[in-house]
Design a protein around this motif. Structure first.
Motif, PDB file in Angstrom:
ATOM      1  N   LEU A 232       0.710  -1.114  -0.001  1.00  0.00           N
ATOM      2  CA  LEU A 232      -0.038  -0.078  -0.088  1.00  0.00           C
ATOM      3  C   LEU A 232       0.962   0.995  -0.060  1.00  0.00           C
ATOM      4  O   LEU A 232       1.791   1.363   0.623  1.00  0.00           O
ATOM      5  CB  LEU A 232      -0.992   0.070   1.201  1.00  0.00           C
ATOM      6  CG  LEU A 232      -1.859   1.263   1.549  1.00  0.00           C
ATOM      7  CD1 LEU A 232      -2.885   1.362   0.404  1.00  0.00           C
ATOM      8  CD2 LEU A 232      -2.502   1.248   2.678  1.00  0.00           C
ATOM      9  N   VAL A 233       0.752   2.254  -0.945  1.00  0.00           N
ATOM     10  CA  VAL A 233       1.381   3.412  -1.205  1.00  0.00           C
ATOM     11  C   VAL A 233       0.591   4.601  -0.359  1.00  0.00           C
ATOM     12  O   VAL A 233      -0.544   4.873  -0.833  1.00  0.00           O
ATOM     13  CB  VAL A 233       1.679   3.671  -2.616  1.00  0.00           C
ATOM     14  CG1 VAL A 233       2.283   5.021  -2.666  1.00  0.00           C
ATOM     15  CG2 VAL A 233       2.380   2.560  -3.222  1.00  0.00           C
ATOM     16  N   GLY A 234       1.236   5.184   0.594  1.00  0.00           N
ATOM     17  CA  GLY A 234       0.389   6.377   1.227  1.00  0.00           C
ATOM     18  C   GLY A 234       1.271   7.068   2.158  1.00  0.00           C
ATOM     19  O   GLY A 234       2.388   6.898   2.208  1.00  0.00           O
ATOM     20  N   ARG A 235       0.666   7.940   2.845  1.00  0.00           N
ATOM     21  CA  ARG A 235       1.522   8.637   3.992  1.00  0.00           C
ATOM     22  C   ARG A 235       0.675   8.448   5.385  1.00  0.00           C
ATOM     23  O   ARG A 235      -0.499   8.669   5.107  1.00  0.00           O
ATOM     24  CB  ARG A 235       1.553  10.093   3.438  1.00  0.00           C
ATOM     25  CG  ARG A 235       2.564  10.986   4.563  1.00  0.00           C
ATOM     26  CD  ARG A 235       2.201  12.209   4.341  1.00  0.00           C
ATOM     27  NE  ARG A 235       2.530  12.820   3.090  1.00  0.00           N
ATOM     28  CZ  ARG A 235       2.176  13.749   2.450  1.00  0.00           C
ATOM     29  NH1 ARG A 235       1.177  14.492   3.209  1.00  0.00           N
ATOM     30  NH2 ARG A 235       2.322  14.152   1.367  1.00  0.00           N
ATOM     31  N   ASN A 236       1.673   8.118   6.371  1.00  0.00           N
ATOM     32  CA  ASN A 236       0.872   8.084   7.771  1.00  0.00           C
ATOM     33  C   ASN A 236      -0.188   6.942   7.713  1.00  0.00           C
ATOM     34  O   ASN A 236      -1.194   6.927   8.027  1.00  0.00           O
ATOM     35  CB  ASN A 236       0.076   9.274   8.250  1.00  0.00           C
ATOM     36  CG  ASN A 236       1.287  10.497   8.565  1.00  0.00           C
ATOM     37  OD1 ASN A 236       2.477  10.063   8.734  1.00  0.00           O
ATOM     38  ND2 ASN A 236       0.855  11.611   8.204  1.00  0.00           N
ATOM     39  N   ILE A 237       0.214   5.642   7.176  1.00  0.00           N
ATOM     40  CA  ILE A 237      -0.649   4.567   7.108  1.00  0.00           C
ATOM     41  C   ILE A 237      -0.250   3.545   8.080  1.00  0.00           C
ATOM     42  O   ILE A 237      -0.668   2.201   7.663  1.00  0.00           O
ATOM     43  CB  ILE A 237      -0.703   4.057   5.808  1.00  0.00           C
ATOM     44  CG1 ILE A 237       0.762   3.761   5.089  1.00  0.00           C
ATOM     45  CG2 ILE A 237      -1.458   5.099   4.870  1.00  0.00           C
ATOM     46  CD1 ILE A 237       0.714   3.288   3.622  1.00  0.00           C
ATOM     47  N   ALA A 238       0.349   3.545   9.307  1.00  0.00           N
ATOM     48  CA  ALA A 238       0.572   2.764  10.159  1.00  0.00           C
ATOM     49  C   ALA A 238      -0.384   1.464  10.251  1.00  0.00           C
ATOM     50  O   ALA A 238       0.006   0.487  10.312  1.00  0.00           O
ATOM     51  CB  ALA A 238       0.925   3.320  11.536  1.00  0.00           C
ATOM     52  N   TYR A 239      -1.606   1.919  10.460  1.00  0.00           N
ATOM     53  CA  TYR A 239      -2.753   1.162  10.485  1.00  0.00           C
ATOM     54  C   TYR A 239      -3.308   1.137   9.067  1.00  0.00           C
ATOM     55  O   TYR A 239      -3.880   2.153   8.795  1.00  0.00           O
ATOM     56  CB  TYR A 239      -3.867   1.102  11.437  1.00  0.00           C
ATOM     57  CG  TYR A 239      -4.896   0.354  11.086  1.00  0.00           C
ATOM     58  CD1 TYR A 239      -6.086   0.748  10.533  1.00  0.00           C
ATOM     59  CD2 TYR A 239      -4.973  -1.158  11.614  1.00  0.00           C
ATOM     60  CE1 TYR A 239      -7.405  -0.080  10.175  1.00  0.00           C
ATOM     61  CE2 TYR A 239      -5.794  -1.948  11.271  1.00  0.00           C
ATOM     62  CZ  TYR A 239      -6.952  -1.371  10.351  1.00  0.00           C
ATOM     63  OH  TYR A 239      -7.999  -2.206  10.437  1.00  0.00           O
ATOM     64  N   SER A 240      -3.563   0.045   8.298  1.00  0.00           N
ATOM     65  CA  SER A 240      -4.192   0.175   7.155  1.00  0.00           C
ATOM     66  C   SER A 240      -4.949  -1.082   6.998  1.00  0.00           C
ATOM     67  O   SER A 240      -4.835  -2.043   7.201  1.00  0.00           O
ATOM     68  CB  SER A 240      -2.977   0.079   5.873  1.00  0.00           C
ATOM     69  OG  SER A 240      -2.725  -1.097   5.713  1.00  0.00           O
ATOM     70  N   PHE A 241      -6.108  -0.664   6.289  1.00  0.00           N
ATOM     71  CA  PHE A 241      -7.238  -1.740   5.928  1.00  0.00           C
ATOM     72  C   PHE A 241      -6.737  -2.704   5.021  1.00  0.00           C
ATOM     73  O   PHE A 241      -6.643  -3.958   5.203  1.00  0.00           O
ATOM     74  CB  PHE A 241      -8.474  -1.085   5.303  1.00  0.00           C
ATOM     75  CG  PHE A 241      -9.466  -2.213   4.470  1.00  0.00           C
ATOM     76  CD1 PHE A 241     -10.482  -2.689   5.333  1.00  0.00           C
ATOM     77  CD2 PHE A 241      -9.073  -2.380   3.426  1.00  0.00           C
ATOM     78  CE1 PHE A 241     -11.188  -3.544   4.627  1.00  0.00           C
ATOM     79  CE2 PHE A 241     -10.202  -3.352   2.603  1.00  0.00           C
ATOM     80  CZ  PHE A 241     -10.973  -3.751   3.280  1.00  0.00           C
ATOM     81  N   SER A 242      -5.854  -2.101   3.908  1.00  0.00           N
ATOM     82  CA  SER A 242      -5.363  -3.056   2.897  1.00  0.00           C
ATOM     83  C   SER A 242      -4.479  -4.263   3.581  1.00  0.00           C
ATOM     84  O   SER A 242      -4.531  -5.316   3.336  1.00  0.00           O
ATOM     85  CB  SER A 242      -4.645  -2.261   1.691  1.00  0.00           C
ATOM     86  OG  SER A 242      -5.733  -1.495   1.197  1.00  0.00           O
ATOM     87  N   ARG A 243      -3.360  -3.612   4.396  1.00  0.00           N
ATOM     88  CA  ARG A 243      -2.513  -4.668   4.889  1.00  0.00           C
ATOM     89  C   ARG A 243      -3.007  -5.717   5.653  1.00  0.00           C
ATOM     90  O   ARG A 243      -2.758  -7.009   5.428  1.00  0.00           O
ATOM     91  CB  ARG A 243      -1.424  -4.084   5.607  1.00  0.00           C
ATOM     92  CG  ARG A 243      -0.441  -5.073   6.041  1.00  0.00           C
ATOM     93  CD  ARG A 243       0.771  -4.157   6.677  1.00  0.00           C
ATOM     94  NE  ARG A 243       0.287  -3.626   8.000  1.00  0.00           N
ATOM     95  CZ  ARG A 243       1.318  -2.884   8.812  1.00  0.00           C
ATOM     96  NH1 ARG A 243       2.403  -2.616   8.523  1.00  0.00           N
ATOM     97  NH2 ARG A 243       0.688  -2.214  10.002  1.00  0.00           N
ATOM     98  N   ASP A 244      -4.118  -5.346   6.453  1.00  0.00           N
ATOM     99  CA  ASP A 244      -4.587  -6.295   7.401  1.00  0.00           C
ATOM    100  C   ASP A 244      -5.634  -7.035   6.571  1.00  0.00           C
ATOM    101  O   ASP A 244      -5.674  -8.645   6.819  1.00  0.00           O
ATOM    102  CB  ASP A 244      -5.788  -5.513   8.389  1.00  0.00           C
ATOM    103  CG  ASP A 244      -6.331  -6.263   9.381  1.00  0.00           C
ATOM    104  OD1 ASP A 244      -5.571  -7.114   9.992  1.00  0.00           O
ATOM    105  OD2 ASP A 244      -7.431  -6.229   9.387  1.00  0.00           O
ATOM    106  N   TYR A 245      -6.457  -6.786   5.591  1.00  0.00           N
ATOM    107  CA  TYR A 245      -7.280  -7.518   4.589  1.00  0.00           C
ATOM    108  C   TYR A 245      -6.688  -8.479   3.858  1.00  0.00           C
ATOM    109  O   TYR A 245      -6.844  -9.570   3.867  1.00  0.00           O
ATOM    110  CB  TYR A 245      -8.044  -6.551   3.742  1.00  0.00           C
ATOM    111  CG  TYR A 245      -8.840  -7.145   2.799  1.00  0.00           C
ATOM    112  CD1 TYR A 245     -10.449  -7.297   3.474  1.00  0.00           C
ATOM    113  CD2 TYR A 245      -8.996  -7.602   1.596  1.00  0.00           C
ATOM    114  CE1 TYR A 245     -11.662  -8.068   2.571  1.00  0.00           C
ATOM    115  CE2 TYR A 245      -9.826  -8.073   0.921  1.00  0.00           C
ATOM    116  CZ  TYR A 245     -11.034  -8.348   1.401  1.00  0.00           C
ATOM    117  OH  TYR A 245     -12.168  -9.124   0.504  1.00  0.00           O
ATOM    118  N   PHE A 246      -5.562  -8.003   3.217  1.00  0.00           N
ATOM    119  CA  PHE A 246      -4.754  -9.043   2.365  1.00  0.00           C
ATOM    120  C   PHE A 246      -3.910 -10.015   3.003  1.00  0.00           C
ATOM    121  O   PHE A 246      -3.900 -11.155   2.556  1.00  0.00           O
ATOM    122  CB  PHE A 246      -3.950  -8.350   1.341  1.00  0.00           C
ATOM    123  CG  PHE A 246      -4.744  -7.690   0.147  1.00  0.00           C
ATOM    124  CD1 PHE A 246      -5.344  -8.535  -0.943  1.00  0.00           C
ATOM    125  CD2 PHE A 246      -5.047  -6.529  -0.025  1.00  0.00           C
ATOM    126  CE1 PHE A 246      -6.053  -8.031  -1.867  1.00  0.00           C
ATOM    127  CE2 PHE A 246      -5.834  -5.854  -1.220  1.00  0.00           C
ATOM    128  CZ  PHE A 246      -6.150  -6.815  -1.946  1.00  0.00           C
TER     129      PHE A 246
END
Length: 252
Positions: A12-26
């Protein structure tokens, strides 16, 4: 040795994404499908200019990326090819890395938003207000146009003909625009008390309030709609649908 060669990395490419839906989901998806060689990580970068370095560092294993705030527009300059739909939307949230190492951009927000919104629409939902003007708002606008729902973008400093300011939101305007979609980050955890500055007192039971935020489950924006008897929905299903569409693209 074989396991290492077959390693497939997604990010996931972003800024301030320590918690991300994508990482958890995948991560959960890979576990469920027993894909031990698959990994999903965050590319938390301060500037989009840092993206090529991240790609180069993971060149041998990187197969695909998702893109989130604030890079859905800026990422265009780093792509070799852009899907026609993403080009029309003006935002990219999914990138496939081809066998030749080329980067192709897609927009799966369109698919996610459309299919999560459709079951909620009634005949009187003819006009909408889109709160915000970022990449997600562009995808929302694209979908509404396809569904023949007229819309206006609402922002602090409107720059387009389709834009109005929050100060211009009157009772008359809210009675005409019965679909209101929050595409701003206002109300996201931990700042759950925040919400877009609209005149909530003019909401009625014929309104549909859709919030792209999913954390918390019921934002202040949605809660204020519930209090007026409006139909409400958060962004979780949209995220799940767009993630599945991205997975489909990476594997096609």
């Amino acid at each position: 040795m074989e396991e290492k060669e077959n390693k497939q990395l997604f990010a996931l490419v972003g800024r301030n994404i320590a918690y991300s839906f994508s990482r958890d989901y995948f991560s959960k998806k890979f576990e469920k499908l027993n894909l031990r060689n698959h990994q999903y990580i965050n590319f938390d970068i301060e500037s989009i200019a840092d993206l090529p370095k991240k790609i180069k560092e993971n060149k041998t294993t990187l197969k695909g990326m998702n893109v989130t705030i604030p890079y859905k527009l800026e990422v265009f300059n780093y792509l070799d090819k852009i899907d026609r739909k993403a080009l029309k939307v003006g935002a990219v949230n999914t990138i496939k890395i081809t066998k030749k190492g080329k980067l192709k951009g897609y927009n799966t927000d369109v698919y996610g938003f459309k299919h999560s919104l459709l079951p909620l629409l009634k005949k009187h939902h003819k006009k909408a207000l889109i709160l915000g003007t970022g990449g997600a708002a562009k995808a929302v606008g694209y979908v509404l146009k396809k569904l023949d729902i007229k819309y206006k973008f609402v922002s602090r400093n409107p720059s387009s003909k389709k834009g109005i300011s929050y100060k211009e939101l009157s009772e008359e305007l809210l009675q005409k625009h019965t679909v209101i979609i929050n595409c701003t980050p206002l109300g996201t955890s931990p700042n759950i008390e925040r919400c877009p500055d609209i005149p909530y007192q003019f909401l009625r039971s014929n309104h549909l309030l859709y919030d792209l935020i999913y954390n918390p489950e019921v934002t202040t924006f949605l809660q204020k709609g519930i209090e007026k008897g409006a139909t409400t929905k958060n962004g979780l299903e949209m995220l799940e649908l767009q993630a599945e569409k991205a997975w489909e693209i990476w594997n096609s």
